[in-house]
Scaffold this active site. Sequence first.
Site, PDB file in Angstrom:
ATOM      1  N   ARG A  61       0.783  -1.256   0.000  1.00 25.54           N
ATOM      2  CA  ARG A  61       0.000   0.000   0.000  1.00 25.54           C
ATOM      3  C   ARG A  61       0.809   1.297   0.000  1.00 25.54           C
ATOM      4  NH1 ARG A  61      -4.211  -2.681  -1.886  1.00 25.54           N
ATOM      5  NH2 ARG A  61      -5.429  -3.785  -0.323  1.00 25.54           N
ATOM      6  N   ASP A 149      -2.166  -5.918 -11.305  1.00 28.26           N
ATOM      7  CA  ASP A 149      -3.039  -6.612 -10.356  1.00 28.26           C
ATOM      8  C   ASP A 149      -4.138  -5.705  -9.817  1.00 28.26           C
ATOM      9  OD1 ASP A 149      -3.885  -8.831  -8.785  1.00 28.26           O
ATOM     10  OD2 ASP A 149      -3.126  -7.750  -7.054  1.00 28.26           O
ATOM     11  N   ASN A 275     -11.490 -10.220  -4.648  1.00 26.53           N
ATOM     12  CA  ASN A 275     -11.475 -10.430  -6.101  1.00 26.53           C
ATOM     13  C   ASN A 275     -10.281 -11.292  -6.494  1.00 26.53           C
ATOM     14  OD1 ASN A 275     -13.620  -8.669  -6.533  1.00 26.53           O
ATOM     15  ND2 ASN A 275     -12.256  -6.909  -6.720  1.00 26.53           N
ATOM     16  N   ASP A 302      -1.927 -12.892  -1.477  1.00 24.46           N
ATOM     17  CA  ASP A 302      -2.669 -11.725  -1.960  1.00 24.46           C
ATOM     18  C   ASP A 302      -3.053 -10.853  -0.761  1.00 24.46           C
ATOM     19  OD1 ASP A 302      -3.845  -9.831  -3.557  1.00 24.46           O
ATOM     20  OD2 ASP A 302      -5.561 -11.066  -4.148  1.00 24.46           O
TER      21      ASP A 302
HETATM   22  O1  DOR Z   1      -9.458  -8.486  -3.517  1.00 24.99           O
HETATM   23  C1  DOR Z   1      -8.513  -7.926  -4.053  1.00 24.99           C
HETATM   24  N1  DOR Z   1      -7.892  -6.898  -3.457  1.00 24.99           N
HETATM   25  N2  DOR Z   1      -8.125  -8.334  -5.247  1.00 24.99           N
HETATM   26  C2  DOR Z   1      -7.216  -7.656  -5.957  1.00 24.99           C
HETATM   27  O2  DOR Z   1      -6.894  -8.079  -7.030  1.00 24.99           O
HETATM   28  C3  DOR Z   1      -6.656  -6.389  -5.458  1.00 24.99           C
HETATM   29  C4  DOR Z   1      -6.680  -6.382  -3.989  1.00 24.99           C
HETATM   30  C5  DOR Z   1      -6.408  -5.012  -3.402  1.00 24.99           C
HETATM   31  O3  DOR Z   1      -5.527  -4.302  -3.885  1.00 24.99           O
HETATM   32  O4  DOR Z   1      -7.052  -4.676  -2.397  1.00 24.99           O
HETATM   33 ZN    ZN Z   2      -5.502  -9.642  -8.070  1.00 28.19          ZN
HETATM   34 ZN    ZN Z   3      -3.506  -8.774  -5.407  1.00 30.07          ZN
END
Ligand code: DOR
Ligand code: ZN
Ligand code: ZN
Length: 421
Positions: A61, A149, A275, A302
């Site tokens: 972030r 992404d 996602n 992720d």
């Molecule tokens: O759920 C998700 N959050 N999928 C993603 O691809 C991006 C990620 C995010 O950056 O919060």
């Molecule tokens: Zn993703």
């Molecule tokens: Zn991601």
Amino acid sequence: MKLLIKNGTLVTPQGEIRADLLINDGKIAAIGALSESGCKIIDASGKHVLPGLIDIHVHLREPGYEGKEDIKSGSEAAVKGGVTQVCCMPNTNPVCDNAVVATYIKARAKEVNLCKIHPIGAITKGEQGETLADIGKMKSAGVVALSDDGKSVMNSYIMRLAMEYANSFGLKCLCHCEDANLVDGGVVNEGYNSTLTGLKGSLRAAEDIMISREIALSESLDIPVHICHVSTYSGVEIIRSAKARGVKVTAETCPHYFILTDDVIADYDTFTKVNPPLRERRDVEEIIRGLQDGTLDCIVTDHAPHALKDKQTEYNLAASGISGIETSLALSYTYLVKTGKLTLCGLAEKMCSAPAKILGLEGGELREGAPADIVIADLEKSYTIDGNAFVSKGKNTPFNGYKVNGVVEYTIVDGEIKYCK
Ligand code: DOR
Ligand code: ZN
Ligand code: ZN
């Protein structure tokens, strides 16, 4: 400084072995029955000694969204989770689509000095899917891969150019696979539970179409590609048959996709929003089979930390993502190894050596001469997951209350203890 880890069970590619491990000068100096004087000793009796986890899909972030996480809090969370190397996604603000941001991330990571952090550059400027980012300059600045992404590059011609250009710099594209037009604002899997809750669904096809497209490009161009966070049974099957044809495709999945079904959305808990979305039982089962047969090469988190205020709103408006870096080892151990689905050495391959191999990173195995990136864990020790106890700023976990086994006791990076319980 020398460090001797005594009496542990070492998790190596050759199997689990009872041995001591000596660290000298940041490297694994020796493995065997060792006695050394003048060094710090850690007694690892009853504990497992693993290679540090390598998580190639993490959202730190910073810059721009430090309310959700920053490089320091994300690094603290990583080493608490046994992660010694992190590759961080470029959907920051500004987006990491140029050498300046990549250089900043590396400099900040060095100041924080906890885990190793490798920036991933964007494929397109601003992740807008239109113009290629400064790929060559980012490579010089040290990015280890490219990704937009959060979304797919929807224009197949741009994606073709991206793969060719990236490949000429020795970089791989890591592809978030969701066809934005087909998702059309869907927030959960389209099926029984979307009907039950009235939440808008997204078809498996939205993911499968993009997995198929990336594979088609990879196959036609003969360029390696990596598929992010596979969530569908059908996606696993597409990747499996591509691999059987010799396509240079690798793929990852995450603990939430091999543990949870979309039954957990029934009470509209926004911590379950992610996602691609959580799917159904047959997906969970096929993802586990994909991990077992090598279709899915590695496990990533992720890790997508969000501020509570971004989650404490109605499901449709809530931010997507799960804070996962502190729980991935325990969840994976509990749900894959304790259940007999993978061996512990098999899990170490998925979380350490395979990710290193996919991106050409050093480390991921316990062997003499390798960097001393090491985790000592009490894998039998159980605890109950509590997101509020995370050191990550993102407390957003759908696993609150889950009883798991596996507590990280020490995390060592380049021979230095960076986390001690
Ligand atoms: O759920 C998700 N959050 N999928 C993603 O691809 C991006 C990620 C995010 O950056 O919060
Ligand atoms: Zn993703
Ligand atoms: Zn991601």
